[in-house]
Design an enzyme around this catalytic site. Sequence first.
Site, mmCIF file in Angstrom:
data_model
loop_
_atom_site.group_PDB
_atom_site.id
_atom_site.type_symbol
_atom_site.label_atom_id
_atom_site.label_comp_id
_atom_site.label_asym_id
_atom_site.label_seq_id
_atom_site.Cartn_x
_atom_site.Cartn_y
_atom_site.Cartn_z
ATOM 1 C CG HIS A 1 -28.963 -27.083 -0.162
ATOM 2 N ND1 HIS A 1 -28.144 -28.076 0.280
ATOM 3 C CD2 HIS A 1 -28.255 -26.406 -1.114
ATOM 4 C CE1 HIS A 1 -26.985 -28.016 -0.355
ATOM 5 N NE2 HIS A 1 -27.029 -26.998 -1.198
ATOM 6 C CD GLU B 1 -32.400 -30.717 2.054
ATOM 7 O OE1 GLU B 1 -31.809 -31.801 1.934
ATOM 8 O OE2 GLU B 1 -32.195 -29.738 1.300
ATOM 9 C CB CYS C 1 -25.852 -31.941 1.389
ATOM 10 S SG CYS C 1 -26.198 -30.327 2.128
ATOM 11 C CB CYS D 1 -29.397 -29.987 4.419
ATOM 12 S SG CYS D 1 -29.434 -28.674 3.180
#
Length: 158
Positions: A79, A81, A104, A107
């Site tokens: 991801h 992040e 999410c 994260c």
Amino acid sequence: MTRPTWDEYFARIAEDVALRSTCSRHNFGAVIVNEKHEIVATGYNGVVRGAPHCNEIGCIKDIMRIESGKGHDICPAVHAEQNALIQAGKSSLGSTLYINAYPCKICARLIVNAGIRRVVTSGEYVDKEGLKILKDAGIIVDHITMGDGISEVVRNKK
């Protein structure tokens, strides 16, 4: 033309970073900024180094008909992040993370443990569990709506 606020400026940069994404479903970008308004790191979502990109070979979640926000363990992507936090290392402590979606839950946990003090979102995502994790950990969560030179910041958007 009016000068953008810091939040607008970094939110726009997060949107530009997202353009590097190789995901065929969502293009996410993240920017970590310290208290001096210096960019510490950026990240976008895409598969691990050296693997074929989803926008070239297709999305495994599409093939398996897994809805957005589910199947994080099946998706081969790292991801936005996560990539930004990996680059930032300990420099993320006390910083602000800008992301063009809601983080999410996976994260969000990493953001908490990295010591990020504030998260600014400029887009939405199906999975909103991450927002609760951030708020429960005392992290300031702001949502910025941008468009036509007008922006609005809403604190602790649900």
